[in-house]
Each structure stands twice: as C-alpha cells, then as structure tokens.
Design a protein around this motif. Structure first.
Motif, PDB file in Angstrom:
ATOM      1  N   VAL A 370       0.865  -1.174   0.000  1.00 52.35           N
ATOM      2  CA  VAL A 370       0.000   0.000   0.000  1.00 52.35           C
ATOM      3  C   VAL A 370       0.906   1.229   0.000  1.00 52.35           C
ATOM      4  O   VAL A 370       1.774   1.367   0.863  1.00 52.35           O
ATOM      5  N   PHE A 371       0.702   2.111  -0.948  1.00 55.99           N
ATOM      6  CA  PHE A 371       1.606   3.239  -1.131  1.00 55.99           C
ATOM      7  C   PHE A 371       1.101   4.495  -0.424  1.00 55.99           C
ATOM      8  O   PHE A 371       1.199   5.601  -0.962  1.00 55.99           O
ATOM      9  N   THR A 372       0.567   4.325   0.763  1.00 49.34           N
ATOM     10  CA  THR A 372       0.039   5.448   1.541  1.00 49.34           C
ATOM     11  C   THR A 372       0.228   5.159   3.021  1.00 49.34           C
ATOM     12  O   THR A 372      -0.081   4.067   3.491  1.00 49.34           O
ATOM     13  N   LEU A 373       0.731   6.155   3.746  1.00 49.45           N
ATOM     14  CA  LEU A 373       0.850   6.081   5.204  1.00 49.45           C
ATOM     15  C   LEU A 373       0.307   7.363   5.795  1.00 49.45           C
ATOM     16  O   LEU A 373       0.639   8.458   5.324  1.00 49.45           O
ATOM     17  N   ARG A 374      -0.534   7.225   6.819  1.00 50.07           N
ATOM     18  CA  ARG A 374      -1.120   8.404   7.468  1.00 50.07           C
ATOM     19  C   ARG A 374      -0.768   8.409   8.942  1.00 50.07           C
ATOM     20  O   ARG A 374      -1.192   7.524   9.686  1.00 50.07           O
ATOM     21  N   MET A 375       0.031   9.379   9.351  1.00 46.20           N
ATOM     22  CA  MET A 375       0.483   9.475  10.732  1.00 46.20           C
ATOM     23  C   MET A 375      -0.517  10.280  11.548  1.00 46.20           C
ATOM     24  O   MET A 375      -0.885  11.386  11.159  1.00 46.20           O
ATOM     25  N   GLY A 376      -0.907   9.730  12.662  1.00 49.84           N
ATOM     26  CA  GLY A 376      -1.816  10.451  13.537  1.00 49.84           C
ATOM     27  C   GLY A 376      -3.193  10.640  12.961  1.00 49.84           C
ATOM     28  O   GLY A 376      -3.938  11.527  13.393  1.00 49.84           O
ATOM     29  N   ASP A 377      -3.559   9.825  11.982  1.00 47.71           N
ATOM     30  CA  ASP A 377      -4.856   9.939  11.320  1.00 47.71           C
ATOM     31  C   ASP A 377      -5.631   8.657  11.572  1.00 47.71           C
ATOM     32  O   ASP A 377      -5.098   7.558  11.361  1.00 47.71           O
ATOM     33  N   PRO A 378      -6.886   8.753  11.996  1.00 44.21           N
ATOM     34  CA  PRO A 378      -7.668   7.540  12.231  1.00 44.21           C
ATOM     35  C   PRO A 378      -7.785   6.638  11.007  1.00 44.21           C
ATOM     36  O   PRO A 378      -8.081   5.459  11.142  1.00 44.21           O
TER      37      PRO A 378
END
Length: 398
Positions: A370-378
C-alpha cells in the motif's frame, strides 16, 4: 525507516483529492472466484483512502494478482504498475532472522549466546547490559532495549514535511543507532539466572540492528552480502535488493505518499534513506511471496531452526489484534474459522505499508503493498485492518 506500527496508526478517512484509476486484475492462475475475491479486497483497502494498492497470492499452482489506484496523483491518471517495487519496512526482520538462524544451524552462533560475547561493550551504559541479552531475546523482541527511533533527538522533527525533506538523504550508521538506544535506561533487563524464561515483549528496531551487527561480526562480511548470498540468489529473487545509503526505489514503482500529522495534503516521500537489517529491503509482491513460501516450506531453514522460529511470546500491544504472538522474526495471529492461523510480520516505511502472510506449511503466501501512510490519522487503522482482512481471506479462502 519507521517502526512496524508504533504511534503511527490512526483510524480511517478518505484521502481527499485522490481519484482512483479503474481497478485492474491480472490473475495468471487460480479460479475466477479467487481473482474476484482478491480484487474485492484490494479495492476495500483502496476505499479506506489509500492512493495505490498491489497484492499477489502465490501457491503451487501459480500466482493471482490484483491492483487498484493511481501510480501518482499528479499528471495523467496511470494505474499502479503490476510489478511495482516497494519498501518492505519491517518485513525485513524476517529475512534477518533467517540469516541468524542459518548461522545457528552451522554451529557458528547460538541462540543462547549473549550480545556481550560477540559485541563486547556495545550494549552498556544507562543500565543496559549486553551480558543479560541473548540472541534469542533480540530476535523475539524480549530484550528490553529501547527503540532507537523513539529516543532519537530528531524524532519529532522527522515526522513533519519539512523535517522529512531535511533528512531524506541522511543516513545514520547502525553503530550510531545502537549508541542512541543505549543512551537511555532499558525497559527491563532479562532475568540473569533464567534468560530463557523471559516473556516480556517490547517491539524495538534496535534488536534487529544488533542482530545485523552480529551477522557481520560472526561472518566477517556485510549484512547485505550475507542476505544476497544466502537468500536472494539461492531463491532467484531478482527483484529484491538492499539500497544501502541510496534513497531511491527502482522503477517501476508508485509514488509513496505520507500524511504527516496536521498536514492538509499528502507529501511525496518516495525518496527516503533509512532502514538496514531492521527495515532496509526493497522488493516486489512476487519476490516476497516466493520468500515466505520457501521459508515455511523448509527451503531456508532446517526443522530445528524453523521450530525455534515458531516459539512465540504474547505480543498484545503490538498491532492491536487479540491473540498475536511473536516468534523469531515472524509472528502468528488467529483467524476466525481457521485452526492454523496465519504467520506474518508486516512493515511500515515512509509512504509504504507492507502486509503479508503465509500458511504454516508454506503452501500459500500473500503480499500486499500500500503506497500510503497516514500518521496520527484515524484512517490508518482502517487501512491496516483492511490489509489484514485481505491477507486472512487470501490464505484461508474465507
């Protein structure tokens, strides 16, 4: 390189502005039902807000692949390449554990050897004591060593768009990472009288930095050379590599996007240095599934070492899934309706999340990039959960 999960997980929200290309499936083998199910699960990961998703299931009959999303959010809409390279992150730890266990099988190293024996004085200071940490503690994440990422003075700044841009070409030597980790008191020290009884789990990238240093000390060669000669070349993994100090991912690939905390748009984090024996491998879903099948099928380790790898301790606070247990560089989790469960690890890097798994006998493996990372995001929690569902359904057929 960042940790497997740590404080990065959050729960789901759609990625604003991320339009998706038509989903594309490429099933070389397997029935239409299996291809349809995999495509459905890939689409479900994309629906959590990811920009691009790629997955492959491999068994004795061949491969089934699926993909969805865009290779890049700017310019013409192009689908993610079916053979895209990606950073495996902490899935690297399984490869490193195999190297160590091969040395054990050769009688050159023992799981009961202490760190002090091979790296005298390297784990000392601030209450740390390499005389009480064994090779098994490192691989099983029961050493009590701090994670060098968590104690780095630049940690907070690194998790911002500007901090990322300042650090993307910067490399820190493994010895420096270890020095940072032992500058703080350990979380605990294993029992000196009965080290084999230690069951306290604390996920730390430092454990695998030390494991990589042990490989180099025992063999007199670099970790990357040992990885190539012992795993990559024998298995014919032509699309698996260790980039060293290079921040580049080979083509073809997709843009790796990171949503930093409080940012109003994703940052292209495709360029990124970092990661070594703890998280430095770049590969493809095709190569990673081949590795996992070879591992559990007994092609890389003998019965005794594979059995040792599967000796686990509870890892309740690791990824937020009930019943997870961690062995020597690989973990196990229960799956509803399956008596065998799933062996897995997974990894996280800037802009890339690797989910994978394999059956206990190696008959079937799955890898998802998966080419997406979300830090501190639900949204990250939902993305991770969807990725695990994909793995579970691919391996159990449920």
């Amino acid at each position: 390189m960042i940790s497997r999960r740590g404080s990065l997980a959050g729960a789901a929200a759609l990625l604003t502005g991320a339009s998706t290309a038509p989903a594309a499936a490429n099933g070389q083998r397997g029935g239409a039902g299996a291809r349809s199910r995999l495509q459905h699960d890939v689409d479900a990961v994309l629906a959590t807000g990811a920009t691009a998703v790629l997955a492959e299931v491999r068994d004795a009959t061949g491969r089934t692949t699926a993909r969805a999303g865009r290779a890049d959010l700017s310019g013409p809409a192009r689908p993610v390449p079916p053979d895209a390279y990606y950073r495996l992150g902490s899935d690297t730890k399984t490869y490193t554990a195999v190297l160590v266990l091969q040395l054990v099988a050769e009688g050159r190293l023992s799981l009961t050897d202490t760190v002090e024996r091979w790296l005298p004085g390297a784990v000392r200071g601030a209450g740390n004591d390499g005389r009480r940490i064994t090779v098994a503690h490192l691989l099983r994440q029961t050493s009590g060593l701090n994670d060098y990422l968590a104690v780095s003075p630049d940690a907070a700044d690194a998790f911002t768009p500007d901090g990322y841009r300042r650090a993307r070409f910067r490399c820190t030597a493994p010895a420096e990472q270890l020095t940072a980790a032992v500058s703080r008191p350990p979380l605990w020290l294993p029992d000196a009288a009965h080290p084999e009884r230690e069951r306290r789990f604390g996920y730390s990238n430092t454990n695998y930095v030390v494991a990589g240093l042990l490989v180099e000390r025992v063999t007199g060669r670099s970790w990357a050379e040992e990885l190539h000669d012992r795993i990559i070349e024998p298995l014919g993994l032509r699309h698996t590599l260790t980039p060293g100090t290079s921040p580049y991912v080979p083509e073809p690939t997709a843009t790796a996007y990171t949503w930093f905390p409080d940012a109003d748009r994703p940052t292209d984090t495709t360029l990124a240095s970092g990661g070594w024996a703890d998280g430095g491998v770049i590969g493809t879903t095709r190569d990673h599934t081949a590795f996992l099948r070879a591992l559990m099928g007994g092609r890389l380790l003998g019965p005794a070492q594979l059995a040792a790898m599967k000796e686990t301790v509870p890892a309740d606070d690791w990824i937020g899934v009930p019943g997870v247990r961690y062995g020597l560089g690989i973990a196990w989790r229960p799956v509803a309706g399956s008596r065998e469960g799933v062996w897995f690890h997974g990894g996280t890097h800037l802009g890339a999340v690797s989910e994978s798994g394999v059956t206990p006998d190696g008959s079937r493996a799955v890898a998802c990039a998966v080419f997406t990372l979300r830090m501190g995001d639900p949204a990250q929690d939902a993305q991770d959960a969807a990725g695990r569902r994909l793995v579970d359904r691919a391996l159990t057929g449920r």
